[in-house]
Design a protein around this motif. Structure first.
Motif, PDB file in Angstrom:
ATOM      1  N   SER A  90       2.971   5.303   5.092  1.00 28.56           N
ATOM      2  CA  SER A  90       3.322   4.861   3.904  1.00 28.56           C
ATOM      3  C   SER A  90       3.877   3.540   3.933  1.00 28.56           C
ATOM      4  O   SER A  90       4.111   3.213   5.153  1.00 28.56           O
ATOM      5  N   CYS A  91       4.142   2.890   2.725  1.00 27.11           N
ATOM      6  CA  CYS A  91       4.693   1.460   2.764  1.00 27.11           C
ATOM      7  C   CYS A  91       5.879   1.518   2.772  1.00 27.11           C
ATOM      8  O   CYS A  91       6.596   0.480   3.142  1.00 27.11           O
ATOM      9  N   ASN A  92       6.664   2.707   2.480  1.00 25.29           N
ATOM     10  CA  ASN A  92       8.090   2.894   2.208  1.00 25.29           C
ATOM     11  C   ASN A  92       8.764   1.952   1.465  1.00 25.29           C
ATOM     12  O   ASN A  92       9.862   2.061   1.254  1.00 25.29           O
ATOM     13  N   LEU A  93       7.964   1.302   0.496  1.00 21.64           N
ATOM     14  CA  LEU A  93       8.530   0.298  -0.437  1.00 21.64           C
ATOM     15  C   LEU A  93       8.188   0.698  -1.899  1.00 21.64           C
ATOM     16  O   LEU A  93       8.933   0.506  -2.674  1.00 21.64           O
ATOM     17  N   CYS A  94       7.093   1.047  -2.175  1.00 19.64           N
ATOM     18  CA  CYS A  94       6.698   1.265  -3.678  1.00 19.64           C
ATOM     19  C   CYS A  94       7.323   2.550  -4.204  1.00 19.64           C
ATOM     20  O   CYS A  94       7.921   3.499  -3.570  1.00 19.64           O
ATOM     21  N   LEU A 106      -0.692   2.641  -2.843  1.00 20.68           N
ATOM     22  CA  LEU A 106      -1.971   2.022  -2.687  1.00 20.68           C
ATOM     23  C   LEU A 106      -1.990   1.130  -1.573  1.00 20.68           C
ATOM     24  O   LEU A 106      -3.071   0.227  -1.255  1.00 20.68           O
ATOM     25  N   VAL A 107      -1.123   0.922  -0.641  1.00 17.50           N
ATOM     26  CA  VAL A 107      -1.217   0.133   0.590  1.00 17.50           C
ATOM     27  C   VAL A 107      -1.131   1.270   1.828  1.00 17.50           C
ATOM     28  O   VAL A 107      -2.167   1.190   2.556  1.00 17.50           O
ATOM     29  N   GLY A 108      -0.508   2.383   1.788  1.00 15.38           N
ATOM     30  CA  GLY A 108      -0.546   3.589   2.907  1.00 15.38           C
ATOM     31  C   GLY A 108      -1.483   4.805   2.274  1.00 15.38           C
ATOM     32  O   GLY A 108      -2.615   4.401   1.789  1.00 15.38           O
ATOM     33  N   GLY A 109      -1.124   5.768   2.526  1.00 17.67           N
ATOM     34  CA  GLY A 109      -1.776   6.812   2.114  1.00 17.67           C
ATOM     35  C   GLY A 109      -3.377   7.027   2.554  1.00 17.67           C
ATOM     36  O   GLY A 109      -3.298   6.706   3.973  1.00 17.67           O
ATOM     37  N   ASN A 110      -4.118   7.240   1.952  1.00 24.14           N
ATOM     38  CA  ASN A 110      -5.671   7.313   2.531  1.00 24.14           C
ATOM     39  C   ASN A 110      -6.304   5.729   2.643  1.00 24.14           C
ATOM     40  O   ASN A 110      -7.405   5.619   2.678  1.00 24.14           O
ATOM     41  N   ASN A 111      -5.455   4.577   2.073  1.00 24.55           N
ATOM     42  CA  ASN A 111      -5.828   3.365   2.201  1.00 24.55           C
ATOM     43  C   ASN A 111      -5.496   2.806   3.545  1.00 24.55           C
ATOM     44  O   ASN A 111      -5.963   1.361   3.784  1.00 24.55           O
ATOM     45  N   ASP A 112      -5.139   3.400   4.431  1.00 26.27           N
ATOM     46  CA  ASP A 112      -4.745   2.780   5.823  1.00 26.27           C
ATOM     47  C   ASP A 112      -5.074   3.842   6.845  1.00 26.27           C
ATOM     48  O   ASP A 112      -4.119   3.854   7.850  1.00 26.27           O
ATOM     49  N   THR A 113      -5.781   4.721   6.635  1.00 20.98           N
ATOM     50  CA  THR A 113      -5.892   5.845   7.702  1.00 20.98           C
ATOM     51  C   THR A 113      -6.234   5.467   8.993  1.00 20.98           C
ATOM     52  O   THR A 113      -7.368   4.856   8.928  1.00 20.98           O
ATOM     53  N   ILE A 114      -5.718   6.233   9.896  1.00 19.54           N
ATOM     54  CA  ILE A 114      -6.277   6.091  11.157  1.00 19.54           C
ATOM     55  C   ILE A 114      -7.742   6.625  11.218  1.00 19.54           C
ATOM     56  O   ILE A 114      -7.872   7.748  10.980  1.00 19.54           O
TER      57      ILE A 114
END
Length: 340
Positions: A90-94, A106-114
């Protein structure tokens, strides 16, 4: 190190023996020596170009279980610990993250998945932030931990679909690995009025091995009998299946759209049915904060439900990636895992 690489521009996989070892860059990073890493249905969509992913070249694999090889000096983890990795963050900010719903970030979730946007578990080692690492308690083997990530998704789906009242007539559409994990989950929680629909008789034979007593049918049987169900859990990821099976919902029913459909799929449903029957459509996206639930499930399920042969899971070497992907596409297995 060995790795299976995905070229996001050419949509091609390749096996290499000399991929660079990951390095710790932050004091809280953890390098995991991979034991098991799965090939997910989403991965097949990515390889086919039907799911957003990196345009660069990475080691794929977002289902990761292994042993801590090295930990940053400020990490809570120690070398030698058995762990699993939550590939999403998570971005922890939105607003979504601060409401505890990072699946919408929109930054984390499955938009930044390992394993989708950066190096993952289709390699001998992977580096991850410690907040995405969970220790496996005693009593859970690394082999069992190999299915923790998909179970974390099922755990989120189970929560989204709840309450699922015992005695409800439930239809599971699709007997790939996700359908099979739903079979074990529902059976463990006491559900017995369950039907599994699957086109492949090979996959239905795999479900038989789990010895749940569930009714196993092919989709043509559903069309002939027109039985209605209180809950339908779609694990196919096929828009046309939803269009057909939506008609099999009883009054007050729930349709749980669990399988990941390609963005190009469409389904036609009649809104009047939703009004007349007071139907509920439940979408399920990834696994927000559901790893603790999944780990607890693994401990409770044990070998009764987590036996690889019964689940239809087969393991492969990284160098056998072509056979692994081919067997999965052919439907002769329910799940392919790299045993690294």
């Amino acid at each position: 190190m060995e790795a299976v690489l995905f070229n996001g521009t050419e949509l091609k996989l390749s096996y290499v023996k000399n991929y660079p070892m990951p390095k710790i860059t932050n004091d809280t990073d953890v390098i995991v020596k991979v034991a098991y890493s799965g090939i997910c249905g989403t991965d097949l969509h990515i390889i086919a170009g039907n799911f957003p992913a990196t345009k660069g070249t990475i080691a794929m694999g977002h289902e990761i279980c292994g042993v801590v090889h090295e930990a940053g000096k400020k990490s809570i983890f120690k070398k030698g610990q058995n762990v699993v990795v939550d590939p999403n963050n998570s971005c922890n900010l939105c607003d979504n993250c601060r409401k505890g719903k990072y699946q919408y970030c929109l930054v984390g979730g499955n938009n930044d998945t390992i394993g989708i946007w950066k190096d993952g578990g289709w390699a001998q080692y992977v580096v991850v932030p410690q907040f995405q690492v969970y220790a496996l308690p005693d009593g859970i083997t690394l082999e069992q931990g190999g299915v923790c990530e998909p179970y974390s998704c099922v755990a989120h789906g189970f929560d989204r679909a709840s309450p699922l009242l015992i005695g409800s007539k439930i239809l599971i559409a699709g007997a790939g690995i996700i359908g099979n994990l739903w079979v074990t989950t529902l059976h463990h929680h006491g559900h017995r009025e369950v039907t599994v629909s699957e086109m492949s008789k090979t996959r239905l034979d795999i479900v038989k091995k789990m010895d749940t007593g569930y009714r196993l049918v092919t989709p043509d049987v559903l069309a002939e009998e027109k039985q209605l169900y209180d809950v339908i859990i779609d694990c196919t990821g096929v828009g046309k299946v939803m269009e057909i099976n939506f008609n099999y919902l009883a009054t007050g029913g729930k349709y749980v759209l669990f399988g990941c459909c390609p963005a190009t799929h469409e389904a036609t449903i009649h809104p009047f049915q939703i009004y007349q029957k007071e139907l509920t459509i439940v979408g399920v996206k990834i696994n927000p904060f559901s790893f603790p639930n999944a780990i607890s499930w693994l401990k409770a399920f044990g070998d009764r439900y987590l036996n690889y042969e019964k689940l239809g899971v087969k393991t492969y070497k990284l160098s056998e990636y072509e056979q692994a992907v081919g067997d999965l596409k052919a439907g002769v297995i329910a799940k392919a895992l790299f045993k690294v």
